[in-house]
Design an enzyme around this catalytic site. Structure first.
Site, PDB file in Angstrom:
ATOM      1  N   ARG A 236      -6.668  -4.239   7.415  1.00 54.90           N
ATOM      2  CA  ARG A 236      -6.738  -2.859   7.894  1.00 54.90           C
ATOM      3  C   ARG A 236      -6.612  -1.893   6.715  1.00 54.90           C
ATOM      4  O   ARG A 236      -5.838  -2.127   5.793  1.00 54.90           O
ATOM      5  CB  ARG A 236      -5.603  -2.559   8.891  1.00 54.90           C
ATOM      6  CG  ARG A 236      -5.794  -3.143  10.286  1.00 54.90           C
ATOM      7  CD  ARG A 236      -6.891  -2.442  11.091  1.00 54.90           C
ATOM      8  NE  ARG A 236      -7.026  -2.966  12.431  1.00 54.90           N
ATOM      9  CZ  ARG A 236      -7.833  -3.954  12.811  1.00 54.90           C
ATOM     10  NH1 ARG A 236      -8.617  -4.540  11.914  1.00 54.90           N
ATOM     11  NH2 ARG A 236      -7.879  -4.366  14.067  1.00 54.90           N
ATOM     12  N   GLU A 265     -11.863   5.291   8.553  1.00 58.28           N
ATOM     13  CA  GLU A 265     -13.220   4.806   8.871  1.00 58.28           C
ATOM     14  C   GLU A 265     -13.852   5.727   9.908  1.00 58.28           C
ATOM     15  O   GLU A 265     -13.154   6.198  10.794  1.00 58.28           O
ATOM     16  CB  GLU A 265     -13.134   3.382   9.449  1.00 58.28           C
ATOM     17  CG  GLU A 265     -12.744   2.335   8.425  1.00 58.28           C
ATOM     18  CD  GLU A 265     -12.443   0.981   9.052  1.00 58.28           C
ATOM     19  OE1 GLU A 265     -12.866   0.726  10.195  1.00 58.28           O
ATOM     20  OE2 GLU A 265     -11.760   0.185   8.399  1.00 58.28           O
ATOM     21  N   HIS A 283     -16.585  -2.635   8.294  1.00 56.72           N
ATOM     22  CA  HIS A 283     -15.733  -3.302   9.288  1.00 56.72           C
ATOM     23  C   HIS A 283     -16.518  -4.364  10.099  1.00 56.72           C
ATOM     24  O   HIS A 283     -16.678  -4.234  11.314  1.00 56.72           O
ATOM     25  CB  HIS A 283     -15.109  -2.263  10.235  1.00 56.72           C
ATOM     26  CG  HIS A 283     -13.817  -2.737  10.837  1.00 56.72           C
ATOM     27  ND1 HIS A 283     -12.735  -1.928  11.031  1.00 56.72           N
ATOM     28  CD2 HIS A 283     -13.431  -3.958  11.296  1.00 56.72           C
ATOM     29  CE1 HIS A 283     -11.746  -2.608  11.578  1.00 56.72           C
ATOM     30  NE2 HIS A 283     -12.144  -3.860  11.750  1.00 56.72           N
TER      31      HIS A 283
HETATM   32  P1  NAP Z   1      -1.582 -13.291  12.279  1.00 57.29           P
HETATM   33  O1  NAP Z   1      -1.966 -14.687  12.616  1.00 57.29           O
HETATM   34  O2  NAP Z   1      -0.522 -12.616  13.086  1.00 57.29           O
HETATM   35  O3  NAP Z   1      -1.172 -13.267  10.728  1.00 57.29           O
HETATM   36  C1  NAP Z   1      -0.575 -12.175  10.113  1.00 57.29           C
HETATM   37  C2  NAP Z   1       0.216 -12.686   8.912  1.00 57.29           C
HETATM   38  O4  NAP Z   1       0.754 -11.568   8.236  1.00 57.29           O
HETATM   39  C3  NAP Z   1       1.374 -13.594   9.286  1.00 57.29           C
HETATM   40  O5  NAP Z   1       1.344 -14.736   8.458  1.00 57.29           O
HETATM   41  C4  NAP Z   1       2.616 -12.758   9.013  1.00 57.29           C
HETATM   42  O6  NAP Z   1       3.678 -13.592   8.557  1.00 57.29           O
HETATM   43  C5  NAP Z   1       2.118 -11.822   7.892  1.00 57.29           C
HETATM   44  N1  NAP Z   1       2.868 -10.563   7.876  1.00 57.29           N
HETATM   45  C6  NAP Z   1       3.156  -9.734   8.910  1.00 57.29           C
HETATM   46  N2  NAP Z   1       3.879  -8.690   8.486  1.00 57.29           N
HETATM   47  C7  NAP Z   1       4.048  -8.867   7.156  1.00 57.29           C
HETATM   48  C8  NAP Z   1       4.741  -8.135   6.150  1.00 57.29           C
HETATM   49  N3  NAP Z   1       5.421  -7.024   6.440  1.00 57.29           N
HETATM   50  N4  NAP Z   1       4.729  -8.599   4.899  1.00 57.29           N
HETATM   51  C9  NAP Z   1       4.069  -9.753   4.583  1.00 57.29           C
HETATM   52  N5  NAP Z   1       3.413 -10.497   5.494  1.00 57.29           N
HETATM   53  C10 NAP Z   1       3.405 -10.055   6.753  1.00 57.29           C
HETATM   54  O7  NAP Z   1      -2.832 -12.331  12.362  1.00 57.29           O
HETATM   55  P2  NAP Z   1      -4.377 -12.701  12.132  1.00 57.29           P
HETATM   56  O8  NAP Z   1      -4.976 -13.114  13.408  1.00 57.29           O
HETATM   57  O9  NAP Z   1      -4.501 -13.574  10.935  1.00 57.29           O
HETATM   58  O10 NAP Z   1      -4.951 -11.226  11.815  1.00 57.29           O
HETATM   59  C11 NAP Z   1      -4.465 -10.504  10.701  1.00 57.29           C
HETATM   60  C12 NAP Z   1      -4.982  -9.080  10.703  1.00 57.29           C
HETATM   61  O11 NAP Z   1      -6.362  -9.086  10.365  1.00 57.29           O
HETATM   62  C13 NAP Z   1      -4.940  -8.378  12.057  1.00 57.29           C
HETATM   63  O12 NAP Z   1      -3.683  -7.774  12.289  1.00 57.29           O
HETATM   64  C14 NAP Z   1      -6.066  -7.372  11.987  1.00 57.29           C
HETATM   65  O13 NAP Z   1      -5.579  -6.114  11.644  1.00 57.29           O
HETATM   66  C15 NAP Z   1      -6.943  -7.900  10.868  1.00 57.29           C
HETATM   67  N6  NAP Z   1      -8.301  -8.227  11.352  1.00 57.29           N
HETATM   68  C16 NAP Z   1      -9.368  -7.567  10.825  1.00 57.29           C
HETATM   69  C17 NAP Z   1     -10.646  -7.854  11.261  1.00 57.29           C
HETATM   70  C18 NAP Z   1     -11.850  -7.160  10.690  1.00 57.29           C
HETATM   71  O14 NAP Z   1     -12.782  -6.903  11.432  1.00 57.29           O
HETATM   72  N7  NAP Z   1     -11.889  -6.883   9.401  1.00 57.29           N
HETATM   73  C19 NAP Z   1     -10.836  -8.810  12.268  1.00 57.29           C
HETATM   74  C20 NAP Z   1      -9.732  -9.478  12.772  1.00 57.29           C
HETATM   75  C21 NAP Z   1      -8.460  -9.160  12.295  1.00 57.29           C
HETATM   76  P3  NAP Z   1       5.247 -13.184   8.772  1.00 57.29           P
HETATM   77  O15 NAP Z   1       5.360 -12.753  10.210  1.00 57.29           O
HETATM   78  O16 NAP Z   1       6.005 -14.418   8.432  1.00 57.29           O
HETATM   79  O17 NAP Z   1       5.501 -12.078   7.825  1.00 57.29           O
END
Ligand code: NAP
Length: 317
Positions: A236, A265, A283
Site C-alpha cells: 500500500r 492513487e 495498482h
Molecule cells: P498477511 O498474510 O496478513 O501478511 C502481512 C504480513 O505483514 C505478516 O507477515 C505480518 O506479520 C506483517 N506485518 C504486519 N504488521 C507489521 C508491522 N507493523 N511491521 C512488520 N511487519 C508487519 O497479508 P497478505 O495477504 O500477504 O497481504 C499483504 C498486504 O498486501 C495487504 O494488506 C494489502 O494491503 C497488500 N495487497 C496489495 C495488492 C495489490 O494490488 N498491490 C493486492 C493484495 C494485497 P506480523 O503480524 O508477525 O507482524
C-alpha cells in the site's frame, strides 16, 4: 433476500452470482461514489460490498443506516475501513485473503525485475527507436546472489520469497513475530527494521497499511539501506513517504523503485516522473480475471456466511 449495495462494477460472472445470492444494488456505470453517496445508497440495505476505493472512515460508518450489518471488502487489505468504528456500530468487516496471493506475488516479482533491470527505460527506448546496443547499454542489477528483504512475510511475502529464491536471491525478512522454520524456508529473520534494511539490496514491501506501518520508509529509515538499494512496494502507498524516497532517488542513495501502489492513487507524486529508474504500475496486483472472480466470489460468500451463521471466517474486526 438480503439487500446489498455493491459499490463498484464487478465482472459479469460475479454479478450473476450476487443476483442469485441476494438482492443486489449494482453500480452499472462503475461511478466512483463519494462517501455521502455510499451513505445515501445504503439506505435500507443489510450490507455493503465495498472496494479499496471506498473510504469507510469513522464519519462515514457512523452515518450508515442501522440496517447495515456487514461491510464485505473486495480486497485483502482493509486500510480503507475504520475497523473500530465499525465494531462500535456492530458492523462486521470481512476481506478476501489468499485468493489473490499468487497474482499479487507475480506483480511483486515483476516490480523487482522491472526496477532492477531498468524496464521503464528499456520500454521507452524500444518505443522511441534509434537506440544502439553496446556493451554498457542500460546495464542493470542482476538478482542472482543479491539479498532480498521482505517487509511483511505473510501470504504474499512468502510467495515472493519463494520465487525470488528460485532466481538466486538470498532472503531476509522482518515481521513483528518470527515465523516457524517451515514457513521461513531458510529466510533470515530480523527483529527490527534497521537490521532488515541494512542488508536489503532489494526490498519488497508486503505488509498491511496500518497506523504502525504508515511512512515506514521515511527520511530516517531510507538511510539504513546499502547505497544503491532498490525499493519495491506491492502492498500500500501509505507505507512510503514519497518525498523522502524521491529525494533518496535523486541523490542516488536508492538506485531504483518498483511501485504498484502509491499515496493518493491515481495521482502519482510528480517527483517520480523525473526519475528514469522508476518502474511504476497502476495498482495491478490482483488484476487477473480468475483472481478478480475469486475475490468477488469470496466477498459474496462472506456476506452469505455471515447472515447464515452470524459469523464469518474472514471477519477482521
Ligand atoms: P498477511 O498474510 O496478513 O501478511 C502481512 C504480513 O505483514 C505478516 O507477515 C505480518 O506479520 C506483517 N506485518 C504486519 N504488521 C507489521 C508491522 N507493523 N511491521 C512488520 N511487519 C508487519 O497479508 P497478505 O495477504 O500477504 O497481504 C499483504 C498486504 O498486501 C495487504 O494488506 C494489502 O494491503 C497488500 N495487497 C496489495 C495488492 C495489490 O494490488 N498491490 C493486492 C493484495 C494485497 P506480523 O503480524 O508477525 O507482524
Amino acid at each position: 433476500m438480503k439487500k446489498i449495495l455493491i459499490t463498484r462494477k464487478l465482472i459479469k460472472e460475479s454479478e450473476d452470482k450476487a443476483s442469485k445470492t441476494f438482492n443486489p444494488i449494482f453500480n452499472s456505470n462503475d461511478e466512483l461514489y463519494s462517501q455521502s453517496k455510499v451513505i445515501e445508497m445504503s439506505q435500507g440495505c443489510d450490507g455493503i460490498l465495498s472496494s479499496l476505493t471506498d473510504k469507510m472512515d469513522k464519519e462515514t460508518i457512523n452515518k450508515l443506516p442501522d440496517t447495515v450489518k456487514i461491510i464485505s471488502n473486495f480486497a485483502v487489505g482493509f486500510g480503507n475501513i475504520d475497523l473500530e468504528a465499525a465494531k462500535k456500530r456492530g458492523i462486521a468487516v470481512t476481506n478476501t485473503p489468499e485468493v489473490l496471493s499468487d497474482a499479487t506475488a507475480e506483480i511483486g516479482i515483476l516490480l523487482i525485475l522491472g526496477a532492477c533491470r531498468r524496464a521503464a527505460e528499456g520500454i521507452e527506448s524500444a518505443r522511441e527507436g534509434g537506440w544502439k546496443w553496446s556493451a554498457d547499454y542500460l546495464i542493470g542489477k542482476q538478482l542472482t546472489g543479491t539479498r532480498l528483504g521482505v517487509l511483511g512475510m505473510g501470504r504474499i511475502g512468502q510467495k515472493i520469497a519463494r520465487i525470488a529464491k528460485s532466481l538466486g536471491m538470498i532472503i531476509h525478512y522482518h515481521n513483528r513475530s518470527k515465523l516457524s522454520e517451515d514457513k521461513e524456508q531458510g529466510a533470515i529473520y530480523h527483529d527490527n527494521l534497521k537490521s532488515l534494511f541494512s542488508v536489503s539490496d532489494v526490498l519488497s514491501i508486503c505488509c498491511p497499511a496500518t497506523k504502525e506501518t504508515e511512512n515506514m520508509i521515511n527520511k530516517e529509515t531510507v538511510e539504513y539501506f546499502p547505497k544503491g538499494a532498490v525499493i519495491t512496494n506491492v502492498a500500500r502507498g501509505d507505507i512510503v513517504d514519497d518525498d523522502a524516497l524521491i529525494d533518496a532517488l535523486n541523490r542516488r542513495k536508492i538506485y531504483a523503485v518498483g511501485l504498484d501502489v502509491y499515496k493518493n492513487e491515481p495521482n502519482l507524486n510528480p517527483g517520480y516522473l523525473k526519475i528514469k529508474s522508476a518502474f511504476i504500475l497502476p495498482h495491478l496486483g490482483s488484476a487477473t480475471k480468475d483472481t478478480r472472480i475469486a475475490m468477488a466470489n469470496l466477498a459474496i460468500d462472506n456476506i452469505d456466511e455471515f447472515f447464515k451463521t452470524g459469523n464469518c471466517i474472514n471477519k477482521v474486526n
